[in-house]
Design a protein around this motif. Structure first.
Motif, PDB file in Angstrom:
ATOM      1  N   SER A 106       0.831  -1.193   0.000  1.00  9.66           N
ATOM      2  CA  SER A 106       0.000   0.000   0.000  1.00  9.66           C
ATOM      3  C   SER A 106       0.870   1.249   0.000  1.00  9.66           C
ATOM      4  O   SER A 106       2.008   1.231   0.487  1.00  9.66           O
ATOM      5  N   GLY A 110      -3.242   6.155  -1.237  1.00 11.33           N
ATOM      6  CA  GLY A 110      -4.485   5.380  -1.274  1.00 11.33           C
ATOM      7  C   GLY A 110      -4.515   4.220  -2.229  1.00 11.33           C
ATOM      8  O   GLY A 110      -5.578   3.610  -2.431  1.00 11.33           O
ATOM      9  N   GLN A 139      -7.940   1.612  -5.154  1.00 12.05           N
ATOM     10  CA  GLN A 139      -7.572   3.029  -5.167  1.00 12.05           C
ATOM     11  C   GLN A 139      -8.679   3.835  -4.501  1.00 12.05           C
ATOM     12  O   GLN A 139      -9.802   3.888  -5.003  1.00 12.05           O
ATOM     13  N   THR A 140      -8.377   4.435  -3.347  1.00  8.36           N
ATOM     14  CA  THR A 140      -9.378   5.236  -2.657  1.00  8.36           C
ATOM     15  C   THR A 140      -9.622   6.532  -3.417  1.00  8.36           C
ATOM     16  O   THR A 140      -8.701   7.171  -3.914  1.00  8.36           O
ATOM     17  N   LYS A 143     -13.304   9.812   0.908  1.00  8.83           N
ATOM     18  CA  LYS A 143     -13.534   9.030   2.120  1.00  8.83           C
ATOM     19  C   LYS A 143     -14.540   7.899   1.934  1.00  8.83           C
ATOM     20  O   LYS A 143     -14.574   6.966   2.734  1.00  8.83           O
ATOM     21  N   THR A 146     -13.958   3.597  -3.052  1.00  9.11           N
ATOM     22  CA  THR A 146     -12.702   2.963  -3.436  1.00  9.11           C
ATOM     23  C   THR A 146     -12.921   2.201  -4.740  1.00  9.11           C
ATOM     24  O   THR A 146     -13.805   1.343  -4.812  1.00  9.11           O
TER      25      THR A 146
END
Length: 202
Positions: A106, A110, A139-140, A143, A146
């Protein structure tokens, strides 16, 4: 596909998964529950193969996942897991198994990718034993959203590439949506919509 996330000790997570295929009026459902037991380990129970209008090939599947290595600063994880399969209806085997091992990486912006290998014993996802690679991408986007995709290599009942997204509806409830495209037989209807509702109980 199992993710690199592990529940903390005492945490309980429930999920209902389903698929629907345009070329086939039937649908499948998979209820599951997962509990964190500490030391990077979680255990669960899946009820695979429920269907409508037919019951389908029902299997009771206890699961375990263990995050063996976790380098928080570098963003690397290594985890392994195992699912047992005990068929209840339409028995093609007595006991089956799915074992896997994966690395995940990670980044602070994100993105997370995962890559590893799997092995399904005879009859679980195909007539014979199946082994291959399993890969994930996340991939975010803000908030609550994703983007995500996963891929099981090989020709079997799990052999799909599945692009989609995760939607955080509330602090406890998530919706997962994806479209699964078969590694083979796409022109013959081997593609389907996948949805999952996940709920954190505590």
């Amino acid at each position: 596909m199992p993710s690199a996330d592990i529940l903390d000790k005492g945490k309980v997570y429930g999920e209902l998964d389903g698929t629907v295929r345009a070329s086939d009026p039937s649908a499948t459902f998979t209820p599951r529950v997962v509990i964190g037991v500490g030391h990077g380990v979680e255990v669960g129970l899946n009820f695979d193969g429920l269907g409508a209008p037919d019951v389908g090939s029902l299997e009771i599947s206890p699961t375990v996942k263990w995050k063996i290595w976790n380098d928080v600063n570098a963003g690397w994880y290594f985890y392994v897991g195992d699912d047992l399969f005990f068929p209840v209806t339409m028995r093609m085997f007595d006991v089956g198994n799915y074992g896997y091992a994966s690395l995940a990486k990670s980044w602070k912006h994100g993105t997370r990718v995962g890559f590893g290998g799997y092995d399904f014993t005879h009859g679980v996802v195909a007539r014979g034993n199946r082994a291959g690679g399993q890969f994930t991408f996340e991939q975010t986007i803000g908030k609550r959203v994703t983007l995500a995709a996963e891929w099981y290599s090989g020709k079997s009942s799990v052999g799909y590439v599945s692009p989609g997204a995760v939607w955080r509806l509330t602090s406890k409830l998530c919706l997962y949506t994806a479209y699964q495209i078969g590694n083979s037989g796409v022109s013959r209807g081997n593609h389907q919509f996948l949805w999952e509702f996940g709920y954190n109980f505590n």
